[in-house]
Motif scaffolding. Structure first.
Motif, mmCIF file in Angstrom:
data_model
loop_
_atom_site.group_PDB
_atom_site.id
_atom_site.type_symbol
_atom_site.label_atom_id
_atom_site.label_comp_id
_atom_site.label_asym_id
_atom_site.label_seq_id
_atom_site.Cartn_x
_atom_site.Cartn_y
_atom_site.Cartn_z
ATOM 1 N N MET A 124 0.809 -1.216 0.000
ATOM 2 C CA MET A 124 0.000 0.000 0.000
ATOM 3 C C MET A 124 0.843 1.267 0.000
ATOM 4 S SD MET A 124 -2.844 -1.350 2.737
ATOM 5 C CE MET A 124 -3.596 0.258 2.980
ATOM 6 N N CYS A 125 1.837 1.331 0.882
ATOM 7 C CA CYS A 125 2.664 2.538 1.003
ATOM 8 C C CYS A 125 4.141 2.183 1.122
ATOM 9 C CB CYS A 125 2.234 3.362 2.215
ATOM 10 S SG CYS A 125 0.507 3.859 2.198
ATOM 11 N N PRO A 126 4.673 1.382 0.226
ATOM 12 C CA PRO A 126 6.092 1.032 0.335
ATOM 13 C C PRO A 126 6.981 2.201 -0.077
ATOM 14 C CG PRO A 126 5.185 0.123 -1.679
ATOM 15 C CD PRO A 126 4.032 0.742 -0.941
ATOM 16 N N VAL A 156 -3.232 6.057 0.805
ATOM 17 C CA VAL A 156 -2.501 5.360 -0.255
ATOM 18 C C VAL A 156 -2.331 6.263 -1.478
ATOM 19 C CG1 VAL A 156 -2.684 3.484 -1.939
ATOM 20 C CG2 VAL A 156 -3.097 3.032 0.480
ATOM 21 N N LEU A 157 -3.389 6.978 -1.837
ATOM 22 C CA LEU A 157 -3.318 7.836 -3.020
ATOM 23 C C LEU A 157 -2.398 9.028 -2.788
ATOM 24 C CD1 LEU A 157 -4.392 8.033 -5.878
ATOM 25 C CD2 LEU A 157 -6.296 9.409 -5.022
ATOM 26 N N ALA A 158 -2.413 9.595 -1.584
ATOM 27 C CA ALA A 158 -1.513 10.703 -1.259
ATOM 28 C C ALA A 158 -0.061 10.270 -1.384
ATOM 29 C CB ALA A 158 -1.799 11.219 0.151
ATOM 30 N N PHE A 159 0.252 9.107 -0.843
ATOM 31 C CA PHE A 159 1.626 8.597 -0.906
ATOM 32 C C PHE A 159 2.036 8.317 -2.344
ATOM 33 C CE2 PHE A 159 5.024 5.452 -0.320
ATOM 34 C CZ PHE A 159 5.788 6.071 0.653
ATOM 35 N N LEU A 160 1.133 7.764 -3.141
ATOM 36 C CA LEU A 160 1.444 7.467 -4.534
ATOM 37 C C LEU A 160 1.663 8.754 -5.324
ATOM 38 C CD1 LEU A 160 1.745 5.480 -6.886
ATOM 39 C CD2 LEU A 160 -0.750 5.547 -7.155
ATOM 40 N N TYR A 161 0.811 9.743 -5.129
ATOM 41 C CA TYR A 161 0.988 11.029 -5.805
ATOM 42 C C TYR A 161 2.365 11.623 -5.499
ATOM 43 C CZ TYR A 161 -3.924 11.639 -7.285
ATOM 44 O OH TYR A 161 -5.151 11.525 -7.899
ATOM 45 N N ARG A 162 2.753 11.596 -4.232
ATOM 46 C CA ARG A 162 4.034 12.188 -3.841
ATOM 47 C C ARG A 162 5.199 11.418 -4.458
ATOM 48 N NH1 ARG A 162 5.507 15.584 0.309
ATOM 49 N NH2 ARG A 162 3.445 16.480 -0.135
ATOM 50 N N GLU A 163 5.109 10.095 -4.481
ATOM 51 C CA GLU A 163 6.178 9.288 -5.058
ATOM 52 C C GLU A 163 6.289 9.511 -6.571
ATOM 53 O OE1 GLU A 163 8.544 7.194 -3.731
ATOM 54 O OE2 GLU A 163 7.949 8.078 -1.825
ATOM 55 N N GLY A 176 8.642 4.646 -4.915
ATOM 56 C CA GLY A 176 7.835 3.855 -4.005
ATOM 57 C C GLY A 176 6.366 4.053 -4.323
ATOM 58 N N GLY A 177 5.523 3.736 -3.364
ATOM 59 C CA GLY A 177 4.090 3.898 -3.564
ATOM 60 C C GLY A 177 3.420 2.629 -4.059
ATOM 61 N N ALA A 178 2.118 2.704 -4.198
ATOM 62 C CA ALA A 178 1.308 1.551 -4.603
ATOM 63 C C ALA A 178 1.408 1.334 -6.110
ATOM 64 C CB ALA A 178 -0.140 1.763 -4.180
ATOM 65 N N PRO A 238 -8.045 17.617 0.165
ATOM 66 C CA PRO A 238 -6.677 17.201 0.511
ATOM 67 C C PRO A 238 -6.633 15.724 0.851
ATOM 68 C CG PRO A 238 -7.660 18.410 2.326
ATOM 69 C CD PRO A 238 -8.628 18.494 1.198
ATOM 70 N N LEU A 239 -5.593 15.073 0.387
ATOM 71 C CA LEU A 239 -5.311 13.683 0.732
ATOM 72 C C LEU A 239 -4.159 13.698 1.730
ATOM 73 C CD1 LEU A 239 -5.310 12.256 -2.913
ATOM 74 C CD2 LEU A 239 -7.239 12.277 -1.309
ATOM 75 N N ILE A 240 -4.356 13.098 2.892
ATOM 76 C CA ILE A 240 -3.405 13.231 3.989
ATOM 77 C C ILE A 240 -2.841 11.879 4.371
ATOM 78 C CG2 ILE A 240 -3.095 13.985 6.386
ATOM 79 C CD1 ILE A 240 -5.429 15.918 5.957
ATOM 80 N N PHE A 241 -1.534 11.848 4.487
ATOM 81 C CA PHE A 241 -0.845 10.657 4.999
ATOM 82 C C PHE A 241 0.345 11.137 5.813
ATOM 83 C CE2 PHE A 241 2.128 6.955 4.346
ATOM 84 C CZ PHE A 241 1.422 6.084 5.160
ATOM 85 N N TYR A 242 0.124 11.287 7.112
ATOM 86 C CA TYR A 242 1.122 11.845 8.024
ATOM 87 C C TYR A 242 1.599 13.205 7.511
ATOM 88 C CZ TYR A 242 0.933 7.404 10.449
ATOM 89 O OH TYR A 242 0.489 6.316 11.156
ATOM 90 N N ALA A 243 2.871 13.364 7.170
ATOM 91 C CA ALA A 243 3.371 14.675 6.750
ATOM 92 C C ALA A 243 3.053 14.982 5.291
ATOM 93 C CB ALA A 243 4.882 14.750 6.967
ATOM 94 N N ILE A 244 2.520 14.018 4.557
ATOM 95 C CA ILE A 244 2.229 14.214 3.134
ATOM 96 C C ILE A 244 0.826 14.770 2.975
ATOM 97 C CG2 ILE A 244 1.904 13.055 0.926
ATOM 98 C CD1 ILE A 244 4.000 11.030 1.786
#
Length: 304
Positions: A124-126, A156-163, A176-178, A238-244
């Motif tokens: 999900m968030c590797p 999951v989507l926030a992390f993928l966008y950032r990656e 990384g990311g999904a 906003p899509l939030i994943f901790y600091a992202i």
């Protein structure tokens, strides 16, 4: 029969008829993975509490005690890298555990947390390492009965966008990311990438992108339809994943929702939320700690 794939216009005159010299066979406009895709493909909740919290610093010994309490085992020191844990340590442990009908509930819950950590860190968030999982994620699994209350889909989507953003920068060699989620999204929509179907479909009608690939009446989708929240699929939020923090922009891909696409506004590149990262937050916290303990703290803050 000529079975060569055609990736451009069938006729050169098509180019002269296109405003931007784009092929009539290739749809114009933007496309991206959205909350709709995350919920339909992986059935993850997108409505709930944001996945955020405090990143508490601990020593290796303290992390070992923490893992012992919530995962059921105490990893070796070599399995840690700061606040991250090697996924092989978790995998080696669960291989030694046998879950039966007689297994005590605390052991089952600890085993469940181990599986969830492997899913978070490996699917999900590797991160780009591919074999480490932040123990920060474990804080959301301490109360296993409330873990479903979080918006894991938006995380999951926030992390993928950032990656994806970081991977597009010059000099980046890892991502990384999904990526499995992104791959399924691409297979479902981009015909030349679809395994076993790309070339055949390309010959038939020259369609190279499917805006709405999901059969909402299929048994597979109907099995999870009761948990879907389609009213949120087209929400700009906003899509939030901790600091992202990343912004969900479905208004830029309305054709994916069966709607007519107007010319979208230019994205705001000055949005500071996109610049926030775990490293930046830790650096600011470190500077604040330096300010509170140093005699010339004012100068430290000024330099920051």
């Amino acid at each position: 029969m000529d079975r060569r794939a055609v990736y451009g216009p069938r006729d050169g005159t098509v180019l002269s008829q296109q405003l931007q010299h784009r092929s009539d066979d290739i749809p114009e406009g933007e496309a991206t993975i959205t909350l709709e895709d995350v919920q339909i493909i992986w059935a993850l909740p997108i409505d709930g509490l944001p996945v955020t919290g405090l990143d508490i610093e601990r020593s290796t010994e303290e992390w070992q005690v923490y893992c012992r309490e919530y995962l059921g085992f105490s990893p070796d020191e070599e399995a840690f890298k700061g606040s991250r844990l090697h996924t092989h340590a978790i995998m080696n442990f669960i291989r030694t555990v046998e879950i039966t009908h007689d297994t005590p509930r605390p052991t089952v819950v600890q085993y469940t947390r181990c599986i969830a950590m492997l899913l978070l860190g490996g699917l999900m968030c590797p991160d780009s390492s591919g074999n480490m999982v932040p123990l920060l994620y474990l804080s959301k699994l301490e109360e296993i009965n409330t873990a479903r209350n979080y918006s894991w889909g938006s995380a999951v989507l926030a992390f993928l966008y950032r990656e994806l953003c970081h991977a597009s920068l010059k000099g980046k060699a890892a991502i990384g990311g999904a990526l499995q989620l992104l791959q399924i999204w691409a297979w479902s929509r981009i015909i030349p990438l679809s395994p076993g179907l790309g070339v055949e479909r390309l010959y038939m009608d020259q369609v190279q992108f499917i805006w709405q690939p999901y059969d909402m009446d299929s048994d597979r989708i109907m099995a999870y339809a009761a948990d879907f929240t389609p009213e949120l699929w087209r929400s700009t939020c906003p899509l939030i994943f901790y600091a992202i923090v990343e912004i969900h922009h479905p208004e830029r891909v309305l054709r994916q929702f069966g709607m007519r696409q107007n010319i979208p506004e230019m994205p705001d590149s000055r949005d500071m939320t996109h610049q926030i990262s775990v490293k930046l937050v830790r650096a600011q916290i470190g500077a604040c700690n330096t300010y509170s303990t140093s005699e010339d703290g004012k100068d430290d803050v000024t330099q920051l």
